[in-house]
Design a protein around this motif. Structure first.
Motif, PDB file in Angstrom:
ATOM      1  N   SER A 196       0.802  -1.226   0.000  1.00  0.00           N
ATOM      2  CA  SER A 196       0.000   0.000   0.000  1.00  0.00           C
ATOM      3  C   SER A 196       0.834   1.275   0.000  1.00  0.00           C
ATOM      4  CB  SER A 196      -0.927   0.010   1.227  1.00  0.00           C
ATOM      5  OG  SER A 196      -0.174   0.028   2.425  1.00  0.00           O
ATOM      6  N   VAL A 197       2.161   1.146  -0.054  1.00  0.00           N
ATOM      7  CA  VAL A 197       3.044   2.321   0.018  1.00  0.00           C
ATOM      8  C   VAL A 197       4.006   2.329  -1.165  1.00  0.00           C
ATOM      9  CG1 VAL A 197       4.844   3.511   1.332  1.00  0.00           C
ATOM     10  CG2 VAL A 197       2.903   2.481   2.528  1.00  0.00           C
ATOM     11  N   LYS A 198       4.016   3.435  -1.887  1.00  0.00           N
ATOM     12  CA  LYS A 198       4.983   3.626  -2.971  1.00  0.00           C
ATOM     13  C   LYS A 198       6.071   4.588  -2.493  1.00  0.00           C
ATOM     14  CE  LYS A 198       2.283   2.548  -7.083  1.00  0.00           C
ATOM     15  NZ  LYS A 198       3.083   1.358  -7.420  1.00  0.00           N
ATOM     16  N   ARG A 199       7.283   4.281  -2.889  1.00  0.00           N
ATOM     17  CA  ARG A 199       8.434   5.111  -2.536  1.00  0.00           C
ATOM     18  C   ARG A 199       8.897   5.839  -3.795  1.00  0.00           C
ATOM     19  NH1 ARG A 199      13.461   2.527   0.853  1.00  0.00           N
ATOM     20  NH2 ARG A 199      14.833   4.349   1.002  1.00  0.00           N
ATOM     21  N   LEU A 200       8.822   7.167  -3.748  1.00  0.00           N
ATOM     22  CA  LEU A 200       9.232   7.987  -4.879  1.00  0.00           C
ATOM     23  C   LEU A 200      10.630   8.533  -4.653  1.00  0.00           C
ATOM     24  CD1 LEU A 200       6.143  10.289  -5.638  1.00  0.00           C
ATOM     25  CD2 LEU A 200       6.635   8.003  -6.521  1.00  0.00           C
ATOM     26  N   ARG A 201      11.417   8.508  -5.696  1.00  0.00           N
ATOM     27  CA  ARG A 201      12.707   9.202  -5.677  1.00  0.00           C
ATOM     28  C   ARG A 201      12.588  10.412  -6.591  1.00  0.00           C
ATOM     29  NH1 ARG A 201      18.917   7.178  -5.692  1.00  0.00           N
ATOM     30  NH2 ARG A 201      18.202   6.512  -3.637  1.00  0.00           N
ATOM     31  N   HIS A 221      -3.611   9.488  -4.427  1.00  0.00           N
ATOM     32  CA  HIS A 221      -4.240   8.700  -5.498  1.00  0.00           C
ATOM     33  C   HIS A 221      -3.477   8.890  -6.804  1.00  0.00           C
ATOM     34  CE1 HIS A 221      -7.439   7.596  -8.445  1.00  0.00           C
ATOM     35  NE2 HIS A 221      -7.635   6.639  -7.553  1.00  0.00           N
ATOM     36  N   TRP A 222      -3.055  10.113  -7.091  1.00  0.00           N
ATOM     37  CA  TRP A 222      -2.269  10.377  -8.306  1.00  0.00           C
ATOM     38  C   TRP A 222      -0.945   9.628  -8.258  1.00  0.00           C
ATOM     39  CZ3 TRP A 222       2.557  12.572  -9.091  1.00  0.00           C
ATOM     40  CH2 TRP A 222       2.883  12.913 -10.415  1.00  0.00           C
ATOM     41  N   ILE A 223      -0.283   9.654  -7.113  1.00  0.00           N
ATOM     42  CA  ILE A 223       1.010   8.974  -6.988  1.00  0.00           C
ATOM     43  C   ILE A 223       0.860   7.479  -7.264  1.00  0.00           C
ATOM     44  CG2 ILE A 223       2.725   8.238  -5.271  1.00  0.00           C
ATOM     45  CD1 ILE A 223       2.480  11.108  -4.079  1.00  0.00           C
ATOM     46  N   HIS A 224      -0.234   6.889  -6.796  1.00  0.00           N
ATOM     47  CA  HIS A 224      -0.409   5.439  -6.933  1.00  0.00           C
ATOM     48  C   HIS A 224      -1.016   5.017  -8.262  1.00  0.00           C
ATOM     49  CE1 HIS A 224       0.596   3.582  -2.964  1.00  0.00           C
ATOM     50  NE2 HIS A 224       0.591   4.854  -2.609  1.00  0.00           N
ATOM     51  N   THR A 225      -1.661   5.938  -8.981  1.00  0.00           N
ATOM     52  CA  THR A 225      -2.358   5.521 -10.207  1.00  0.00           C
ATOM     53  C   THR A 225      -1.868   6.195 -11.483  1.00  0.00           C
ATOM     54  OG1 THR A 225      -4.100   7.200  -9.905  1.00  0.00           O
ATOM     55  CG2 THR A 225      -4.461   5.027  -8.886  1.00  0.00           C
ATOM     56  N   LYS A 226      -1.242   7.363 -11.377  1.00  0.00           N
ATOM     57  CA  LYS A 226      -0.868   8.093 -12.586  1.00  0.00           C
ATOM     58  C   LYS A 226       0.606   8.487 -12.655  1.00  0.00           C
ATOM     59  CE  LYS A 226      -5.479  10.066 -13.252  1.00  0.00           C
ATOM     60  NZ  LYS A 226      -6.282  11.314 -13.399  1.00  0.00           N
ATOM     61  N   CYS A 227       1.249   8.587 -11.526  1.00  0.00           N
ATOM     62  CA  CYS A 227       2.647   9.024 -11.504  1.00  0.00           C
ATOM     63  C   CYS A 227       3.538   8.007 -12.219  1.00  0.00           C
ATOM     64  CB  CYS A 227       3.096   9.195 -10.055  1.00  0.00           C
ATOM     65  SG  CYS A 227       4.797   9.755  -9.874  1.00  0.00           S
ATOM     66  N   GLN A 253       6.724  15.410 -13.744  1.00  0.00           N
ATOM     67  CA  GLN A 253       7.229  16.662 -13.179  1.00  0.00           C
ATOM     68  C   GLN A 253       6.301  17.136 -12.064  1.00  0.00           C
ATOM     69  OE1 GLN A 253      10.155  18.263 -14.144  1.00  0.00           O
ATOM     70  NE2 GLN A 253      10.508  16.482 -15.479  1.00  0.00           N
ATOM     71  N   VAL A 254       6.885  17.499 -10.923  1.00  0.00           N
ATOM     72  CA  VAL A 254       6.135  18.014  -9.789  1.00  0.00           C
ATOM     73  C   VAL A 254       6.907  19.204  -9.218  1.00  0.00           C
ATOM     74  CG1 VAL A 254       5.092  15.781  -9.223  1.00  0.00           C
ATOM     75  CG2 VAL A 254       7.292  16.410  -8.191  1.00  0.00           C
ATOM     76  N   ALA A 255       6.419  19.763  -8.124  1.00  0.00           N
ATOM     77  CA  ALA A 255       7.139  20.828  -7.432  1.00  0.00           C
ATOM     78  C   ALA A 255       7.034  20.587  -5.931  1.00  0.00           C
ATOM     79  CB  ALA A 255       6.582  22.204  -7.799  1.00  0.00           C
ATOM     80  N   VAL A 256       8.045  20.984  -5.187  1.00  0.00           N
ATOM     81  CA  VAL A 256       8.073  20.752  -3.741  1.00  0.00           C
ATOM     82  C   VAL A 256       8.517  22.013  -3.018  1.00  0.00           C
ATOM     83  CG1 VAL A 256       8.470  18.259  -3.903  1.00  0.00           C
ATOM     84  CG2 VAL A 256      10.429  19.818  -3.895  1.00  0.00           C
ATOM     85  N   ARG A 257       8.043  22.123  -1.770  1.00  0.00           N
ATOM     86  CA  ARG A 257       8.446  23.223  -0.896  1.00  0.00           C
ATOM     87  C   ARG A 257       8.622  22.656   0.510  1.00  0.00           C
ATOM     88  NH1 ARG A 257       4.296  27.822  -1.088  1.00  0.00           N
ATOM     89  NH2 ARG A 257       3.026  26.288   0.026  1.00  0.00           N
ATOM     90  N   VAL A 258       9.753  22.908   1.125  1.00  0.00           N
ATOM     91  CA  VAL A 258      10.097  22.301   2.408  1.00  0.00           C
ATOM     92  C   VAL A 258       9.461  23.066   3.559  1.00  0.00           C
ATOM     93  CG1 VAL A 258      12.011  21.805   3.997  1.00  0.00           C
ATOM     94  CG2 VAL A 258      12.264  21.353   1.543  1.00  0.00           C
ATOM     95  N   GLY A 259       8.988  22.323   4.547  1.00  0.00           N
ATOM     96  CA  GLY A 259       8.444  22.935   5.751  1.00  0.00           C
ATOM     97  C   GLY A 259       8.575  22.004   6.935  1.00  0.00           C
ATOM     98  N   GLY A 260       8.225  22.514   8.119  1.00  0.00           N
ATOM     99  CA  GLY A 260       8.187  21.680   9.315  1.00  0.00           C
ATOM    100  C   GLY A 260       9.151  22.117  10.395  1.00  0.00           C
TER     101      GLY A 260
END
Length: 283
Positions: free
Chosen positions: A72-77, A134-140, A145-152
């Motif tokens: 149930s878990v996908k690992r993206l690089r 859902h996108w990561i598991h079915t369409k990615c 191409q995506v975009a990221v912003r760091v927080g926390g």
């Protein structure tokens, strides 16, 4: 519910010149904390974290690999080529997908060292009907191409002037993600600082999931040579006491809110002050 959990210890090498860290303890435990997922989990990530510090800049990223970490878990690089991109072990990213209005929020599960060495970060994302997951598991796919912003504000970033601490990392479910990043960062510090004060003393990892199939990063957290040292048990107050030194332990705790509340209480009963227990709830 009976839940498998793992405890692992890394310690400073006492011998000069040899390995800079060594595994000392590995045991499997069981935790019976109820994991009832609250409806709030599906609320908007940006709303939940509106008051949390995040970087201003948005960085383009390319999916360069996709792996099945569990059923149930996908690992993206993700390749993030911009030289100004950085993060601290334990932080998350706002995850922007072209054509998807909802912004995801996922803890980085790789170390800052991997970004420095290879220019990539990794995310482990559990399947849900939430649009980004859902996108990561079915369409990615590779080259998406995506975009990221760091927080926390939940991170481990020791400085040379800080006192040496013993880390206690306690994770429930996919709450392992930021703690795995911290574990890898601690290992990098032990390998490369040659006894420098910013490296931790001992590092213990306690990890639980609803079943063994849902345990992430098993191949690296539980190494083959440590199997003879694996035992069954529970993450009880007594077990936690074995890893708590009120003067030196700094605990990072991440998982569902009921688990965090129970373990937080047990840690304080074991003598660990509230200011030495840092936690991040996932919903």
């Amino acid at each position: 519910m009976s839940v498998p959990c793992f405890v692992r210890t890394l310690s400073r090498s006492l011998a000069g010149g040899a390995g800079l860290f060594r595994p000392a303890v590995c045991s499997s435990c069981k935790d019976t904390v109820t994991r009832k997922m609250l409806s709030r989990r599906q609320t908007d990530h940006l709303e939940r974290t509106a008051s949390v510090h995040r970087q201003m800049e948005l960085f383009s990223a390319r999916v360069c690999d996709i792996m099945n970490e569990s059923d149930s878990v996908k690992r993206l690089r993700l390749e993030v080529p911009h030289p100004d991109f950085s993060f601290r072990a334990g932080q998350w990213v706002d995850f922007f997908i072209p054509g998807v209005d909802t912004v995801g929020g996922y803890s980085i599960c790789s170390s800052p060292g991997l970004l420095q060495r290879e220019g990539v970060i990794e995310l482990a994302v559990k399947y849900t009907r939430h649009p980004p997951a859902h996108w990561i598991h079915t369409k990615c796919s590779v080259d998406s191409q995506v975009a990221v912003r760091v927080g926390g504000n939940f991170y481990f970033d020791p400085q040379p002037s800080d006192p040496v601490v013993d880390l206690l990392l306690i994770a429930g479910g996919v709450g392992i993600n930021p703690l795995y990043s911290i574990l890898l960062h601690a290992a990098d510090l032990l390998r490369h600082t040659h006894g420098h004060r910013c490296a931790p003393g001992h590092t213990h990892l306690c990890y639980s999931a609803k079943n063994t199939e849902e345990l992430l990063f098993k191949s690296s957290v539980i190494e083959q040579e440590l199997q003879p040292y694996t035992i069954n048990g529970r993450i009880s107050e007594e077990e936690l006491k074995r890893h708590v030194d009120p003067e030196h332990t700094l605990c990072y705790l991440c998982g569902p809110p009921p688990m965090i509340e129970k373990v937080n209480s047990d840690l304080q009963k074991a003598g660990l002050s509230e200011d030495r227990i840092l936690f991040e709830k996932w919903w």
